[in-house]
Write an enzyme that holds these catalytic residues in place. Structure first.
Site, mmCIF file in Angstrom:
data_model
loop_
_atom_site.group_PDB
_atom_site.id
_atom_site.type_symbol
_atom_site.label_atom_id
_atom_site.label_comp_id
_atom_site.label_asym_id
_atom_site.label_seq_id
_atom_site.Cartn_x
_atom_site.Cartn_y
_atom_site.Cartn_z
ATOM 1 N N TYR A 166 0.837 -1.211 0.000
ATOM 2 C CA TYR A 166 0.000 0.000 0.000
ATOM 3 C C TYR A 166 0.868 1.255 0.000
ATOM 4 C CZ TYR A 166 -3.952 2.948 1.514
ATOM 5 O OH TYR A 166 -4.922 3.899 1.605
ATOM 6 N N LYS A 170 0.991 4.164 -2.867
ATOM 7 C CA LYS A 170 0.567 5.533 -2.591
ATOM 8 C C LYS A 170 1.721 6.523 -2.746
ATOM 9 C CE LYS A 170 -3.708 4.575 -1.815
ATOM 10 N NZ LYS A 170 -4.671 4.858 -2.905
#
Length: 303
Positions: A166, A170
């Site tokens: 993640y 991001k």
């Protein structure tokens, strides 16, 4: 004060059926925007589908007098992203706004995370963003107008334990956003990032009992503003949540110049290198600002 509306605008919102995406879709539709609600209806790991999720929101928007269409293609492949964009073209004839909000979560430390779980998250968040920008950005540039909002996270800016897939996704969104903004600058195509703080399905399993109100509706107005023709920024990150809206940015300290360095001199200068009394924010054209500042110090011999 004139109300900011979206009459005549067409928006594609990925992950639009629930949570943050749902709040974005409802707000834009209420202000006259026609919305393509893209959602697989997947659980949080992204390993199944419920194609009714997108249609349920479309029905709700239509019942309130708005216009919307459902799409259940996956953002994780180039063909899926192209099909999502084509849904907007086929239904409404154009695309003005792209909000990439679709996401999944698969937790694990660097040591324990499987490659399948790593790839699944990167494919939806980061590669999904690229596939969609690749399909959308040229159309917007050719049309002379567009607004793109990508979704990063404090986990991408600051990191978080057990979220390497993640966090990488991001963080990568920041570079994609900068380049989309730079390449769209002469065409009035603006690209920005939302860094949302909201309690959605992503927070399942966390103790949120002491959190202040963090509903998706507290994020939606900032996203809608970044989608509007009056948006005055590009290549930036805006964080919103719990009633707070702020700008996030990458900055540098003034730095220290020497014509040459030894390891010991780096060690001795590290306090001055870290000195935050003068923070440099170079903005969208930071690649130029960074080099200009560095070269100026070298030419002047400034220490």
């Amino acid at each position: 004060m004139t109300e900011l509306r979206f009459d005549g605008r067409i928006a594609v919102i990925t992950g639009g059926g629930r949570g943050l995406g749902r709040a974005y879709a409802l707000l834009l539709a209420a202000k006259g925007c026609k919305v393509v609600v893209n959602d697989l209806g997947a659980p949080i790991k992204g390993d199944a589908a419920d194609t009714s999720v997108a249609q349920q929101l479309v029905d709700e928007i239509k019942a309130a007098g708005g216009e919307a269409v459902a799409d259940t293609n996956s953002v994780a492949t180039p063909d899926g992203a192209q099909a999502i964009v084509q849904s907007a073209i086929d239904t409404y004839g154009k695309i003005d706004i792209l909000i990439h909000n679709a996401g999944n979560v698969r937790y694990g430390t660097i040591r324990e995370l499987s490659y399948d779980d790593f790839q699944s998250v990167v494919d939806v968040h980061l590669m999904g963003a690229f596939h969609l920008v690749k399909a959308t950005h040229p159309l917007m540039c050719d049309a002379g107008y567009g607004r793109i909002v990508l979704t990063s996270s404090i986990g991408g800016i600051y990191g978080n334990n057990r979220c390497v897939n993640y966090g990488i996704s991001k963080s990568g969104m920041i570079g994609l956003n900068n380049i989309a903004a730079l390449e769209g600058e002469e065409f009035d195509v603006k690209s920005n990032i939302i860094v949302p703080n909201a309690v959605t399905r992503m927070a399942d399993g966390l103790d949120t009992s002491l959190y202040p109100p963090l509903g998706p509706e507290l994020v939606a107005p900032a996203v809608a503003w970044m989608c509007h023709e009056d948006c005055s920024i590009s290549g930036e990150m805006i964080t919103a949540g719990g009633g707070r809206i702020a700008r996030c940015f990458i900055a540098e300290t003034k730095g220290v110049y020497r014509p040459s360095w030894t390891v010991d001199e780096v060690d001795a200068a590290m306090g001055a290198i870290h000195d935050k009394q003068e923070v440099l924010d170079f903005g969208l054209h930071g690649h130029v600002g960074h080099l200009t500042h560095s070269f100026a110090m070298a030419r002047s011999g400034e220490r």
